[in-house]
Enzyme design. Structure first.
Site, mmCIF file in Angstrom:
data_model
loop_
_atom_site.group_PDB
_atom_site.id
_atom_site.type_symbol
_atom_site.label_atom_id
_atom_site.label_comp_id
_atom_site.label_asym_id
_atom_site.label_seq_id
_atom_site.Cartn_x
_atom_site.Cartn_y
_atom_site.Cartn_z
ATOM 1 N N ILE A 94 0.892 -1.381 -0.053
ATOM 2 C CA ILE A 94 0.145 -0.190 -0.042
ATOM 3 C C ILE A 94 0.915 1.429 -0.098
ATOM 4 O O ILE A 94 1.968 1.409 0.906
ATOM 5 C CB ILE A 94 -1.122 0.076 1.205
ATOM 6 C CG1 ILE A 94 -1.631 -1.071 1.428
ATOM 7 C CG2 ILE A 94 -1.819 1.545 1.215
ATOM 8 C CD1 ILE A 94 -2.576 -1.289 2.369
ATOM 9 N N HIS B 106 9.652 4.084 -1.034
ATOM 10 C CA HIS B 106 9.823 2.564 -0.771
ATOM 11 C C HIS B 106 8.730 1.814 -1.350
ATOM 12 O O HIS B 106 9.008 0.597 -1.962
ATOM 13 C CB HIS B 106 9.822 2.263 0.681
ATOM 14 C CG HIS B 106 10.050 1.115 1.102
ATOM 15 N ND1 HIS B 106 11.292 0.398 0.899
ATOM 16 C CD2 HIS B 106 9.221 0.057 1.649
ATOM 17 C CE1 HIS B 106 11.131 -0.780 1.193
ATOM 18 N NE2 HIS B 106 10.182 -1.137 1.745
#
Length: 183
Positions: free
Chosen positions: A85, A91
């Protein structure tokens, strides 16, 4: 949230010999992972197949676990499951791109992999995609792996047995320039 568009789904493949898949899941979001697993198991069992399940810490470890399994066991195919998510940093992009790229490269080398690692903007999107009564992406990933196994068998026959390699099977380490191999 926009309603998902309907799409064509291939009929399930049929197998005359047992098929066994390894489900590799990153249960970082446990509830979502559990829904993905349920969909994958149901799809595999619907064709009379069997499965094994392993958990890894995150989506980046899923391809590594599949590669290790391919070297040391005899699964016909693999189902990669997890959920990433979007957060506040880049990242997300690294995890999504690198895990997907690694799975694709192994697929191009001949592994039968269904990619069910969700890459979403919100938890709500993930819940809808993971739910086996909604988008069922876990079942879709298992179906993709099963279709690839069916193609591999159609074009090349089954090269592996089901389960782990017998200790007497040679492990090929390198290929010599004349085409022979070193054990």
């Amino acid at each position: 949230m926009a309603k998902s568009e309907t799409h064509y789904v291939l009929p399930r493949p049929e197998f005359d010999k047992p098929v066994k898949l390894l489900i590799v899941v990153a249960p970082y979001y446990k509830d979502i992972a559990d829904d993905l697993i349920a969909g994958a198991k149901a799809e595999i069992e619907a064709v009379g197949g069997s499965w094994d399940l392993v958990e890894v810490p995150g989506a980046l470890e899923v391809p590594t676990a599949i590669a290790i399994s391919d070297r040391q066991s005899n699964f016909d195919g693999y189902v990669a499951l997890g959920c990433v998510i979007r957060g506040e940093t880049t990242h997300y992009d690294t995890v999504c791109n690198d895990s997907s790229r690694a799975l694709q490269l192994m697929g191009l080398q001949g592994l039968c992999i269904g990619n069910g690692i969700l890459t979403v903007e919100t938890r709500e999107q993930a819940v809808v995609r993971a739910n086996s009564n909604d988008q069922n992406k876990g079942g879709g990933a298992a179906a993709a792996a099963l279709h690839l196994v069916a193609l591999a068998r159609k074009w090349g026959g089954q090269r592996k047995g089901v389960g782990f390699r017998a200790p007497t099977d040679p492990i090929l380490l390198a290929e010599k320039s004349d085409g022979s191999t070193t054990v």
